[in-house]
Design a protein around this motif. Structure first.
Motif, PDB file in Angstrom:
ATOM      1  N   LEU A  33      92.230   9.656 -47.339  1.00  0.00           N
ATOM      2  CA  LEU A  33      91.240  10.370 -46.545  1.00  0.00           C
ATOM      3  C   LEU A  33      91.856  10.649 -45.180  1.00  0.00           C
ATOM      4  O   LEU A  33      92.245   9.721 -44.481  1.00  0.00           O
ATOM      5  CB  LEU A  33      89.967   9.528 -46.380  1.00  0.00           C
ATOM      6  N   PRO A  34      91.953  11.926 -44.791  1.00  0.00           N
ATOM      7  CA  PRO A  34      92.460  12.218 -43.448  1.00  0.00           C
ATOM      8  C   PRO A  34      91.554  11.574 -42.400  1.00  0.00           C
ATOM      9  O   PRO A  34      90.324  11.609 -42.528  1.00  0.00           O
ATOM     10  CB  PRO A  34      92.394  13.742 -43.351  1.00  0.00           C
ATOM     11  N   PRO A  69      90.458  12.391 -33.829  1.00  0.00           N
ATOM     12  CA  PRO A  69      90.676  13.820 -33.579  1.00  0.00           C
ATOM     13  C   PRO A  69      89.393  14.491 -33.121  1.00  0.00           C
ATOM     14  O   PRO A  69      88.308  14.157 -33.588  1.00  0.00           O
ATOM     15  CB  PRO A  69      91.104  14.360 -34.947  1.00  0.00           C
ATOM     16  N   GLY A  70      89.549  15.426 -32.172  1.00  0.00           N
ATOM     17  CA  GLY A  70      88.396  16.188 -31.711  1.00  0.00           C
ATOM     18  C   GLY A  70      87.495  15.432 -30.766  1.00  0.00           C
ATOM     19  O   GLY A  70      86.333  15.768 -30.621  1.00  0.00           O
ATOM     20  N   THR A  76      94.216  14.872 -29.901  1.00  0.00           N
ATOM     21  CA  THR A  76      94.415  15.047 -31.335  1.00  0.00           C
ATOM     22  C   THR A  76      95.721  14.426 -31.791  1.00  0.00           C
ATOM     23  O   THR A  76      96.248  14.773 -32.825  1.00  0.00           O
ATOM     24  CB  THR A  76      94.401  16.542 -31.730  1.00  0.00           C
ATOM     25  N   SER A  77      96.241  13.456 -31.038  1.00  0.00           N
ATOM     26  CA  SER A  77      97.548  12.900 -31.351  1.00  0.00           C
ATOM     27  C   SER A  77      97.593  12.196 -32.709  1.00  0.00           C
ATOM     28  O   SER A  77      98.636  12.100 -33.315  1.00  0.00           O
ATOM     29  CB  SER A  77      97.994  11.935 -30.253  1.00  0.00           C
ATOM     30  N   ASP A  78      96.448  11.700 -33.178  1.00  0.00           N
ATOM     31  CA  ASP A  78      96.429  10.988 -34.449  1.00  0.00           C
ATOM     32  C   ASP A  78      95.871  11.844 -35.581  1.00  0.00           C
ATOM     33  O   ASP A  78      95.548  11.349 -36.636  1.00  0.00           O
ATOM     34  CB  ASP A  78      95.602   9.703 -34.326  1.00  0.00           C
ATOM     35  N   GLU A  79      95.777  13.152 -35.360  1.00  0.00           N
ATOM     36  CA  GLU A  79      95.154  14.033 -36.335  1.00  0.00           C
ATOM     37  C   GLU A  79      95.854  13.988 -37.685  1.00  0.00           C
ATOM     38  O   GLU A  79      95.234  14.193 -38.710  1.00  0.00           O
ATOM     39  CB  GLU A  79      95.125  15.459 -35.799  1.00  0.00           C
TER      40      GLU A  79
END
Length: 98
Positions: A33-34, A69-70, A76-79
């Motif tokens: 899962l992203p 993220p967001g 968003t560095s860990d997106e």
């Protein structure tokens, strides 16, 4: 320490108000899962959790804090993080003492 999730799943731990909201301390969710989809996935299961709990919570993946993220600061560095089978995610809401 939590037990290993079923094959194809990761473990999610709910602390403080997150546990109260879900009425669970732990559950297994399908992997991969992203990370960017985590809050939406939880909102589908527990309507209102994003606004009431998640928006103010810290998140760890395998005991390392991650930036969602967001976020408000646009971070968003860990997106690109994808939660994998066997990973452990924790939702840690703010806790007050008095």
């Amino acid at each position: 320490m939590t037990s290993r999730p079923p094959n194809g799943h990761f473990t999610i731990l709910y602390f403080a108000s997150a546990g109260s909201f879900t009425t669970k301390n732990v559950e297994a969710l399908p992997a991969p899962l992203p990370l960017s989809k985590l809050f939406a996935t939880l909102e589908e299961r527990y309507q209102g959790i994003k606004e009431n709990v998640l928006d103010n919570s810290l998140v760890t993946v395998n005991l390392s804090y991650v930036d969602m993220p967001g976020g408000e600061d646009g971070e968003t560095s860990d997106e690109e993080i994808v939660i994998q089978e066997g990973d452990e995610v924790a939702i840690i809401p703010p806790v007050s003492s008095g």
